[in-house]
Scaffold this active site. Structure first.
Site, PDB file in Angstrom:
ATOM      1  N   GLY A 216       4.806  -3.016  10.692  1.00  0.00           N
ATOM      2  CA  GLY A 216       5.075  -3.874   9.543  1.00  0.00           C
ATOM      3  C   GLY A 216       5.063  -3.095   8.245  1.00  0.00           C
ATOM      4  O   GLY A 216       5.436  -1.914   8.190  1.00  0.00           O
ATOM      5  N   SER A 217       4.595  -3.727   7.202  1.00  0.00           N
ATOM      6  CA  SER A 217       4.699  -3.146   5.863  1.00  0.00           C
ATOM      7  C   SER A 217       3.832  -1.914   5.644  1.00  0.00           C
ATOM      8  O   SER A 217       4.020  -1.205   4.648  1.00  0.00           O
ATOM      9  CB  SER A 217       4.384  -4.198   4.802  1.00  0.00           C
ATOM     10  OG  SER A 217       5.397  -5.183   4.784  1.00  0.00           O
ATOM     11  N   THR A 218       2.873  -1.628   6.539  1.00  0.00           N
ATOM     12  CA  THR A 218       2.119  -0.382   6.385  1.00  0.00           C
ATOM     13  C   THR A 218       3.046   0.824   6.510  1.00  0.00           C
ATOM     14  O   THR A 218       2.761   1.884   5.956  1.00  0.00           O
ATOM     15  CB  THR A 218       0.985  -0.267   7.417  1.00  0.00           C
ATOM     16  OG1 THR A 218       1.526  -0.302   8.744  1.00  0.00           O
ATOM     17  CG2 THR A 218      -0.030  -1.382   7.248  1.00  0.00           C
TER      18      THR A 218
END
Length: 487
Positions: A216-218
């Protein structure tokens, strides 16, 4: 000598020769194969004939040995706080074999390693019992317990690393199991094993090393690193050319943002509020091949990362089209990562662009505590320059101080981080994974730590599942535990 006797003599001579060849073949050529066959119980009997050496955390053993009643295996393995340490130790079972450190360092722990030959020889003359050596880990007990307690009954994992050296400070996977429950070979052990093996919760799987998830956004910190390294962005405060809506390349599909203010957002602000459109756009401008190069410098697509337990390879697709690359740049599509991998990404950024090889065995010692082998930290790669790493540090601190990662803030300490909520399942129907990556160190520069947390599911409603809400408090607890150690 008459002809019949000559024939008999020749035949007997051939039999003796065949016997000699066969004996030597068994003793020298097939010896290893025969000794390691699972049907050869003498090997296992010998393996459990003496007490195993111990696995050590901060000077204290987390393993032991106990005598076995009614079995030709004299000793069986015992574990202190088994569920807490199982992701580190693995298990050593009389009936079901061994895994992880118990398996990889079995020679040292049983005393059979060639490097302990002198100790065994001296013992023959002094009458001392054969003893196993010890495996001294890099783990910190307080950090391990903080991660384990904070995850609680959630499915998830935590990996924490010292960015300076690559030393693993915590490695937790939940739900866990107690290796003591099937360390013997009784019916009770068998029942416990079957229950664990068939568990839907996959308790025997080390999620920190051997499970991959969409990050995801990591993953946007990797995309940011690629954009900086390949010159797509030079000023993190300058507006990008990202339209709203942003249409995925080669499609009519708009990239959905869950934050406002993403049109032409700067790299710094886009990371702070986690703009999907900006990072998809940057991933496309960097290009698939350069995205692959940067991801691989961080450790992606590497199936030989040994800690010494081998981690599953994290993946950044080398063959996808432009739309797939844009989606992968925000940690979706085919991108997949272990918690260890995302801790490595964070560690490299915190260490001014230098990625150290992760490891969790500091040294191996003989029964008399003489050091047999000492690990020396090794540089693995340089995913980004020191200047660009410091820009990313600035951006990740902004996420904590002014963005989505506020629940990881620690008073008096500089903390950088990134939240992530990864969709998965057909049409993203399943509950999202909650991610959080972060780093911190004391104001005097001591006890730096990089952490990655993933939570697979939660009792929270789908709308309340977020990296900042669920995973950040876990990371904060681990960071605080390491910072207090002043190491």
């Amino acid at each position: 000598m008459n002809k019949p006797l000559r024939r008999i003599s020749l035949f007997c001579g051939l039999l003796v020769l065949a016997l000699l060849i066969r004996t030597n073949w068994l003793q020298y050529v097939q010896a290893e194969e025969l000794s390691t066959r699972k049907e050869n119980r003498r090997v296992q009997i010998a393996q459990y004939a003496t007490e195993r050496g111990n696995i050590i955390v901060e000077g204290n053993p987390i393993t032991g040995s106990a005598t076995t009643d009614g079995s030709d295996y004299k000793y069986k393995r015992t574990y202190l706080d088994g569920p807490l340490w199982a992701p580190v130790t693995g298990y050593a079972s009389q009936a079901f074999g061994s895994t992880q450190l118990e398996s990889l360092e079995d020679g040292i722990l049983t005393g059979n390693d060639d490097r302990l030959f002198f100790d065994r020889t001296v013992g023959m003359f002094t009458g001392e019992k054969k003893a196993g050596g010890n495996v001294v880990t890099t783990l910190k007990a307080a950090a391990q317990k903080a991660a384990f307690d904070k995850l609680g009954d959630k499915k998830g994992a935590v990996a924490a690393i010292d960015p300076r050296t690559g030393a693993i400070l915590a490695l937790v996977s939940t739900p866990s199991y107690d290796p003591s429950s099937f360390a013997g070979n009784s019916k009770t052990d068998e029942k416990a094993w079957v229950s664990l093996k068939d568990s839907e919760d996959k308790k025997l799987v080390n999620r920190a090393l051997r499970e991959t998830y969409p990050p995801g956004s990591t993953f946007k910190v990797v995309t940011a690193a690629a954009a900086l390294e390949h010159g797509v962005v030079t000023d993190i405060e300058a507006p990008t050319d990202t339209p709203e809506p942003y249409i995925l390349p080669g499609t009519k599909t708009p990239m959905v943002n869950h934050a406002s203010g993403c049109e032409k957002a700067s790299l710094n602000n886009a990371l702070r509020v986690s703009c999907n459109s900006v990072f998809a756009n940057l991933g496309d401008k960097v290009g698939r091949d350069n995205m692959v190069k940067t991801a691989e410098k961080f450790g992606f697509n590497n199936d030989k990362i040994d800690t010494p337990v081998r981690a599953f390879a994290s993946v950044y697709d080398k063959t996808m089209g432009k739309d797939g690359n844009a989606q992968s740049a925000i940690g979706q599509f085919n991108t997949a990562a272990t918690p260890l991998q995302m801790a490595m990404v964070t560690a490299a950024i915190a260490n001014d662009g230098k990625l150290m090889k992760p490891y969790m065995v500091d040294q191996l010692t003989a029964p008399n505590l003489d050091v047999i082998e000492k690990h020396e930290p090794q540089e693995m790669s340089r995913p980004l320059s020191a200047a660009n790493a410091q820009k990313l540090q600035q951006m990740m601190v902004n996420v904590i101080d002014n963005g989505t990662g506020g629940k990881a803030k620690i008073n008096g300490v500089t903390v950088g981080g990134k939240t992530g909520t990864a969709q998965h399942g057909e049409k993203n129907a399943k509950r999202p994974y909650a991610w959080f990556i972060s780093y911190a160190e004391n104001p005097d520069g001591t006890s730096p730590v990089a952490v990655a947390v993933v939570i697979e599911d939660s009792d929270a409603s789908r709308e309340d599942i977020s990296g900042g809400g669920l995973a950040a408090p876990v990371a904060k607890a681990v960071m605080e535990a390491v910072l207090k150690s002043k190491g």
